[in-house]
Scaffold this motif. Structure first.
Motif, PDB file in Angstrom:
ATOM      1  N   PHE A  42       0.842  -1.188   0.000  1.00 45.84           N
ATOM      2  CA  PHE A  42       0.000   0.000   0.000  1.00 45.84           C
ATOM      3  C   PHE A  42       0.876   1.236   0.000  1.00 45.84           C
ATOM      4  CE2 PHE A  42      -2.369  -3.391   2.047  1.00 45.84           C
ATOM      5  CZ  PHE A  42      -3.560  -3.356   1.330  1.00 45.84           C
ATOM      6  N   GLY A  43       0.461   2.273  -0.759  1.00 45.90           N
ATOM      7  CA  GLY A  43       1.229   3.505  -0.856  1.00 45.90           C
ATOM      8  C   GLY A  43       0.730   4.563   0.115  1.00 45.90           C
ATOM      9  N   ALA A  44       1.441   5.677   0.157  1.00 43.31           N
ATOM     10  CA  ALA A  44       1.141   6.748   1.099  1.00 43.31           C
ATOM     11  C   ALA A  44      -0.150   7.494   0.770  1.00 43.31           C
ATOM     12  CB  ALA A  44       2.311   7.729   1.130  1.00 43.31           C
ATOM     13  N   PHE A  45      -0.506   7.624  -0.479  1.00 42.12           N
ATOM     14  CA  PHE A  45      -1.662   8.428  -0.871  1.00 42.12           C
ATOM     15  C   PHE A  45      -2.785   7.577  -1.444  1.00 42.12           C
ATOM     16  CE2 PHE A  45       1.991  11.240  -1.020  1.00 42.12           C
ATOM     17  CZ  PHE A  45       1.569  12.234  -0.159  1.00 42.12           C
ATOM     18  N   GLY A  46      -2.957   6.379  -0.938  1.00 41.40           N
ATOM     19  CA  GLY A  46      -4.060   5.527  -1.370  1.00 41.40           C
ATOM     20  C   GLY A  46      -3.733   4.614  -2.529  1.00 41.40           C
ATOM     21  N   GLY A  47      -2.531   4.649  -3.038  1.00 43.38           N
ATOM     22  CA  GLY A  47      -2.142   3.741  -4.112  1.00 43.38           C
ATOM     23  C   GLY A  47      -1.987   2.323  -3.586  1.00 43.38           C
ATOM     24  N   ILE A  48      -2.354   1.368  -4.383  1.00 39.98           N
ATOM     25  CA  ILE A  48      -2.246  -0.035  -4.011  1.00 39.98           C
ATOM     26  C   ILE A  48      -1.301  -0.701  -4.996  1.00 39.98           C
ATOM     27  CG2 ILE A  48      -3.517  -2.192  -3.721  1.00 39.98           C
ATOM     28  CD1 ILE A  48      -6.013  -0.349  -3.265  1.00 39.98           C
ATOM     29  N   THR A  58       5.717  -4.891 -10.671  1.00 37.79           N
ATOM     30  CA  THR A  58       4.502  -4.515  -9.954  1.00 37.79           C
ATOM     31  C   THR A  58       3.939  -3.229 -10.533  1.00 37.79           C
ATOM     32  OG1 THR A  58       5.795  -3.326  -8.307  1.00 37.79           O
ATOM     33  CG2 THR A  58       5.233  -5.625  -7.810  1.00 37.79           C
ATOM     34  N   VAL A  59       2.658  -2.991 -10.264  1.00 33.97           N
ATOM     35  CA  VAL A  59       1.956  -1.820 -10.778  1.00 33.97           C
ATOM     36  C   VAL A  59       1.208  -1.177  -9.611  1.00 33.97           C
ATOM     37  CG1 VAL A  59       0.211  -1.039 -12.428  1.00 33.97           C
ATOM     38  CG2 VAL A  59       1.636  -2.990 -12.990  1.00 33.97           C
ATOM     39  N   VAL A  60       1.187   0.158  -9.572  1.00 34.98           N
ATOM     40  CA  VAL A  60       0.413   0.864  -8.561  1.00 34.98           C
ATOM     41  C   VAL A  60      -0.910   1.296  -9.192  1.00 34.98           C
ATOM     42  CG1 VAL A  60       0.310   2.875  -7.044  1.00 34.98           C
ATOM     43  CG2 VAL A  60       2.478   1.669  -7.383  1.00 34.98           C
ATOM     44  N   VAL A  61      -2.016   0.936  -8.543  1.00 34.06           N
ATOM     45  CA  VAL A  61      -3.359   1.274  -9.029  1.00 34.06           C
ATOM     46  C   VAL A  61      -4.119   1.991  -7.916  1.00 34.06           C
ATOM     47  CG1 VAL A  61      -3.453  -0.661 -10.646  1.00 34.06           C
ATOM     48  CG2 VAL A  61      -4.318  -0.956  -8.332  1.00 34.06           C
ATOM     49  N   SER A  62      -5.220   2.616  -8.278  1.00 34.27           N
ATOM     50  CA  SER A  62      -6.074   3.241  -7.268  1.00 34.27           C
ATOM     51  C   SER A  62      -7.166   2.256  -6.853  1.00 34.27           C
ATOM     52  CB  SER A  62      -6.707   4.525  -7.811  1.00 34.27           C
ATOM     53  OG  SER A  62      -7.716   4.212  -8.732  1.00 34.27           O
TER      54      SER A  62
END
Length: 69
Positions: A42-48, A58-62
């Protein structure tokens, strides 16, 4: 209702803004639609961060772009 996610959960990538009927389909950013993945972080601003099946990176998605399986 909010979706509860944890590391290791299986998710499916969805299109949060589908193309209206009768319009040409948008191609940009649609490579993930319909693919299944595993949540890896999980990212700092809601990114997964997800690991898509068959992809080595890997890919970061909302949260809007995934649905829990």
């Amino acid at each position: 209702m909010k979706m509860q996610l944890a590391i290791g959960d299986r998710v499916r990538c969805i299109d949060p803004n589908p193309t209206p009927p009768g319009r040409p389909a948008r191609g940009f950013g649609r490579a993930l639609v319909g693919k299944t993945a595993t949540v890896v972080g999980f990212g700092a601003f809601g990114g997964i961060t997800v690991q898509v099946d068959g992809w080595e990176h890997t890919v970061v998605v909302s949260r809007r772009e995934i649905g829990k399986l």
